[in-house]
Design a protein around this motif. Structure first.
Motif, PDB file in Angstrom:
ATOM      1  N   ARG A   5      34.598  49.908  72.706  1.00 28.35           N
ATOM      2  CA  ARG A   5      33.358  49.925  71.924  1.00 28.35           C
ATOM      3  C   ARG A   5      32.370  50.935  72.502  1.00 28.35           C
ATOM      4  O   ARG A   5      31.699  51.654  71.757  1.00 28.35           O
ATOM      5  CB  ARG A   5      32.736  48.519  71.885  1.00 28.35           C
ATOM      6  CG  ARG A   5      33.532  47.511  71.072  1.00 28.35           C
ATOM      7  CD  ARG A   5      32.680  46.295  70.721  1.00 28.35           C
ATOM      8  NE  ARG A   5      32.166  45.623  71.895  1.00 28.35           N
ATOM      9  CZ  ARG A   5      32.784  44.612  72.502  1.00 28.35           C
ATOM     10  NH1 ARG A   5      33.935  44.168  72.030  1.00 28.35           N
ATOM     11  NH2 ARG A   5      32.255  44.032  73.565  1.00 28.35           N
ATOM     12  N   GLU A   6      32.253  50.966  73.834  1.00 26.20           N
ATOM     13  CA  GLU A   6      31.342  51.917  74.459  1.00 26.20           C
ATOM     14  C   GLU A   6      31.769  53.356  74.170  1.00 26.20           C
ATOM     15  O   GLU A   6      30.927  54.221  73.888  1.00 26.20           O
ATOM     16  CB  GLU A   6      31.291  51.665  75.968  1.00 26.20           C
ATOM     17  CG  GLU A   6      30.639  50.344  76.354  1.00 26.20           C
ATOM     18  CD  GLU A   6      30.630  50.130  77.852  1.00 26.20           C
ATOM     19  OE1 GLU A   6      31.156  51.007  78.575  1.00 26.20           O
ATOM     20  OE2 GLU A   6      30.109  49.090  78.310  1.00 26.20           O
ATOM     21  N   THR A   7      33.070  53.620  74.245  1.00 27.17           N
ATOM     22  CA  THR A   7      33.572  54.961  73.941  1.00 27.17           C
ATOM     23  C   THR A   7      33.272  55.350  72.500  1.00 27.17           C
ATOM     24  O   THR A   7      32.852  56.481  72.219  1.00 27.17           O
ATOM     25  CB  THR A   7      35.090  55.023  74.194  1.00 27.17           C
ATOM     26  OG1 THR A   7      35.362  54.668  75.553  1.00 27.17           O
ATOM     27  CG2 THR A   7      35.618  56.422  73.928  1.00 27.17           C
ATOM     28  N   MET A   8      33.456  54.418  71.582  1.00 22.58           N
ATOM     29  CA  MET A   8      33.205  54.689  70.168  1.00 22.58           C
ATOM     30  C   MET A   8      31.731  54.987  69.921  1.00 22.58           C
ATOM     31  O   MET A   8      31.371  55.917  69.187  1.00 22.58           O
ATOM     32  CB  MET A   8      33.667  53.502  69.321  1.00 22.58           C
ATOM     33  CG  MET A   8      33.534  53.728  67.827  1.00 22.58           C
ATOM     34  SD  MET A   8      34.166  52.326  66.866  1.00 22.58           S
ATOM     35  CE  MET A   8      35.903  52.418  67.289  1.00 22.58           C
ATOM     36  N   VAL A   9      30.866  54.205  70.538  1.00 27.64           N
ATOM     37  CA  VAL A   9      29.429  54.414  70.354  1.00 27.64           C
ATOM     38  C   VAL A   9      28.999  55.760  70.915  1.00 27.64           C
ATOM     39  O   VAL A   9      28.185  56.477  70.320  1.00 27.64           O
ATOM     40  CB  VAL A   9      28.638  53.265  71.027  1.00 27.64           C
ATOM     41  CG1 VAL A   9      27.153  53.583  71.053  1.00 27.64           C
ATOM     42  CG2 VAL A   9      28.868  51.958  70.292  1.00 27.64           C
ATOM     43  N   GLU A  56      30.809  58.436  71.116  1.00 26.81           N
ATOM     44  CA  GLU A  56      31.280  59.468  70.198  1.00 26.81           C
ATOM     45  C   GLU A  56      30.375  59.548  68.968  1.00 26.81           C
ATOM     46  O   GLU A  56      30.039  60.644  68.498  1.00 26.81           O
ATOM     47  CB  GLU A  56      32.723  59.173  69.782  1.00 26.81           C
ATOM     48  CG  GLU A  56      33.750  59.357  70.896  1.00 26.81           C
ATOM     49  CD  GLU A  56      33.856  60.799  71.344  1.00 26.81           C
ATOM     50  OE1 GLU A  56      33.639  61.700  70.501  1.00 26.81           O
ATOM     51  OE2 GLU A  56      34.154  61.043  72.530  1.00 26.81           O
ATOM     52  N   ILE A  57      29.984  58.385  68.448  1.00 25.69           N
ATOM     53  CA  ILE A  57      29.087  58.364  67.292  1.00 25.69           C
ATOM     54  C   ILE A  57      27.741  58.997  67.661  1.00 25.69           C
ATOM     55  O   ILE A  57      27.169  59.784  66.886  1.00 25.69           O
ATOM     56  CB  ILE A  57      28.892  56.921  66.791  1.00 25.69           C
ATOM     57  CG1 ILE A  57      30.216  56.361  66.270  1.00 25.69           C
ATOM     58  CG2 ILE A  57      27.821  56.871  65.697  1.00 25.69           C
ATOM     59  CD1 ILE A  57      30.140  54.898  65.874  1.00 25.69           C
ATOM     60  N   ARG A  58      27.238  58.659  68.849  1.00 27.61           N
ATOM     61  CA  ARG A  58      25.959  59.229  69.303  1.00 27.61           C
ATOM     62  C   ARG A  58      26.060  60.740  69.425  1.00 27.61           C
ATOM     63  O   ARG A  58      25.147  61.484  69.016  1.00 27.61           O
ATOM     64  CB  ARG A  58      25.576  58.610  70.644  1.00 27.61           C
ATOM     65  CG  ARG A  58      24.356  59.244  71.275  1.00 27.61           C
ATOM     66  CD  ARG A  58      24.051  58.622  72.620  1.00 27.61           C
ATOM     67  NE  ARG A  58      23.618  57.243  72.477  1.00 27.61           N
ATOM     68  CZ  ARG A  58      23.371  56.454  73.532  1.00 27.61           C
ATOM     69  NH1 ARG A  58      23.545  56.906  74.764  1.00 27.61           N
ATOM     70  NH2 ARG A  58      22.970  55.222  73.326  1.00 27.61           N
ATOM     71  N   LYS A  59      27.173  61.232  69.957  1.00 20.42           N
ATOM     72  CA  LYS A  59      27.358  62.672  70.133  1.00 20.42           C
ATOM     73  C   LYS A  59      27.343  63.395  68.791  1.00 20.42           C
ATOM     74  O   LYS A  59      26.654  64.409  68.624  1.00 20.42           O
ATOM     75  CB  LYS A  59      28.677  62.920  70.871  1.00 20.42           C
ATOM     76  CG  LYS A  59      28.973  64.384  71.113  1.00 20.42           C
ATOM     77  CD  LYS A  59      30.298  64.539  71.848  1.00 20.42           C
ATOM     78  CE  LYS A  59      30.648  66.010  72.038  1.00 20.42           C
ATOM     79  NZ  LYS A  59      31.954  66.187  72.742  1.00 20.42           N
ATOM     80  N   ASP A  60      28.085  62.862  67.810  1.00 20.05           N
ATOM     81  CA  ASP A  60      28.145  63.499  66.497  1.00 20.05           C
ATOM     82  C   ASP A  60      26.819  63.383  65.762  1.00 20.05           C
ATOM     83  O   ASP A  60      26.377  64.326  65.082  1.00 20.05           O
ATOM     84  CB  ASP A  60      29.257  62.868  65.657  1.00 20.05           C
ATOM     85  CG  ASP A  60      30.643  63.113  66.247  1.00 20.05           C
ATOM     86  OD1 ASP A  60      30.772  64.074  67.041  1.00 20.05           O
ATOM     87  OD2 ASP A  60      31.561  62.334  65.952  1.00 20.05           O
ATOM     88  N   LEU A  61      26.169  62.240  65.896  1.00 20.39           N
ATOM     89  CA  LEU A  61      24.914  62.014  65.180  1.00 20.39           C
ATOM     90  C   LEU A  61      23.806  62.904  65.715  1.00 20.39           C
ATOM     91  O   LEU A  61      23.042  63.501  64.946  1.00 20.39           O
ATOM     92  CB  LEU A  61      24.511  60.542  65.286  1.00 20.39           C
ATOM     93  CG  LEU A  61      23.322  60.086  64.433  1.00 20.39           C
ATOM     94  CD1 LEU A  61      23.639  60.284  62.958  1.00 20.39           C
ATOM     95  CD2 LEU A  61      22.986  58.634  64.712  1.00 20.39           C
ATOM     96  N   GLN A  62      23.703  63.034  67.033  1.00 23.34           N
ATOM     97  CA  GLN A  62      22.655  63.875  67.606  1.00 23.34           C
ATOM     98  C   GLN A  62      22.936  65.353  67.397  1.00 23.34           C
ATOM     99  O   GLN A  62      22.022  66.171  67.447  1.00 23.34           O
ATOM    100  CB  GLN A  62      22.515  63.561  69.101  1.00 23.34           C
ATOM    101  CG  GLN A  62      21.917  62.184  69.364  1.00 23.34           C
ATOM    102  CD  GLN A  62      21.716  61.905  70.837  1.00 23.34           C
ATOM    103  OE1 GLN A  62      22.307  62.555  71.690  1.00 23.34           O
ATOM    104  NE2 GLN A  62      20.882  60.919  71.144  1.00 23.34           N
ATOM    105  N   ALA A  63      24.211  65.708  67.200  1.00 17.52           N
ATOM    106  CA  ALA A  63      24.525  67.098  66.879  1.00 17.52           C
ATOM    107  C   ALA A  63      23.995  67.453  65.494  1.00 17.52           C
ATOM    108  O   ALA A  63      23.576  68.589  65.244  1.00 17.52           O
ATOM    109  CB  ALA A  63      26.033  67.328  66.949  1.00 17.52           C
TER     110      ALA A  63
END
Length: 251
Positions: free
Chosen positions: A88-92, A94-101
């Motif tokens: 779950r931490e890894t998924m979040v 990754e989502i944070r990385k794509d979203l902030q990009a």
């Protein structure tokens, strides 16, 4: 609009006016999607149509008192079924990385990352609490211990006189135990009374840190008082024994 009855100390009105529109209030007995937790910051949950909300916000933002709310905050809440915490931490992340990009101002939060951050933050307070607690307990017990020992040296001649006139060793021991117990019990009782009166304030302060479990707070408080009492009892037994050796008269 949904809000708890405890949000106001006054009786709830039967009707509510919002932007010149009249609404009737009614009680909801069940709210499965909502978590009933205490929060020092009162919050309202408003369920409206997006088009209606957009129109109202546009008109409200023209008013002077709403100028500080020019930028609405859009929050998206979702759930995904992943059993492992690390996944779950890894998924979040990754989502944070794509979203902030896509949006530098975007922010994502998750329960697992929040737990890690909270433990890191509160761990420092826990360590400081242990250090200061041990220092204060040690200082209090040593002060009382050496005070009783110094008084035992001064009282030695008095107890010898009492024993010469017929006071038995058993009676001397009882007198010493009662005297030392009284000296040790006063600070302990005063601390418990102070804690009882400070408990509501402590609870409100902990609410600011997101600690809303009242039963957990009560349990921790009871355990802390019990540990404090056990430490005091051990020091009391040691002090009473040393005091008795100082003042007892040889057979």
């Amino acid at each position: 609009m949904v809000f708890p009855e405890t949000w106001t100390h006054q009786a709830l009105p039967k009707e509510l006016t919002i932007d010149h529109s009249q609404f009737t209030l009614r009680s909801l007995t069940e709210l499965p999607p909502f978590t009933q937790v205490e929060n020092p910051v009162q919050q309202l949950v408003v369920v409206v149509d997006d088009t209606w909300l957009s129109e109202k916000l546009t008109s409200w933002y023209q008013e002077k008192e709403f100028l500080i709310y020019q930028q609405p905050v859009i929050t998206t809440v979702f759930d995904f079924q992943v059993p492992e915490t690390s996944d779950r931490e890894t998924m979040v992340k990754e989502i944070r990385k794509d979203l902030q990009a896509a949006d530098p101002n975007a922010r994502i939060e998750s329960k697992d990352l929040f737990q890690v951050q909270t433990k890191t933050f509160t761990g420092g307070f826990f360590f400081l609490g242990l250090i200061f607690g041990l220092i204060f307990i040690l200082a209090a017990t040593l002060i009382i211990y050496y005070k009783q020992v110094s008084e035992g040296i001064e009282d030695k001649e008095r107890f010898e006189i009492l024993q010469k006139v017929g006071l038995s060793h058993k009676e001397v021991k009882q007198v010493i135990q009662q005297q030392v117990l009284m000296i040790f019990s006063f600070p302990l009782v005063a601390a418990i009374i102070h804690l009882a009166f400070a408990f509501p304030i402590i609870r409100k302060l902990l609410l600011l840190f997101g600690l809303t479990d009242r039963n957990l707070l009560i349990s921790v408080t009871v355990v802390s008082v019990a540990l404090f009492a056990v430490i005091y009892l051990l020091v009391y037994l040691i002090t009473a024994k040393v005091y008795y050796r100082l003042v007892e008269r040889e057979q």
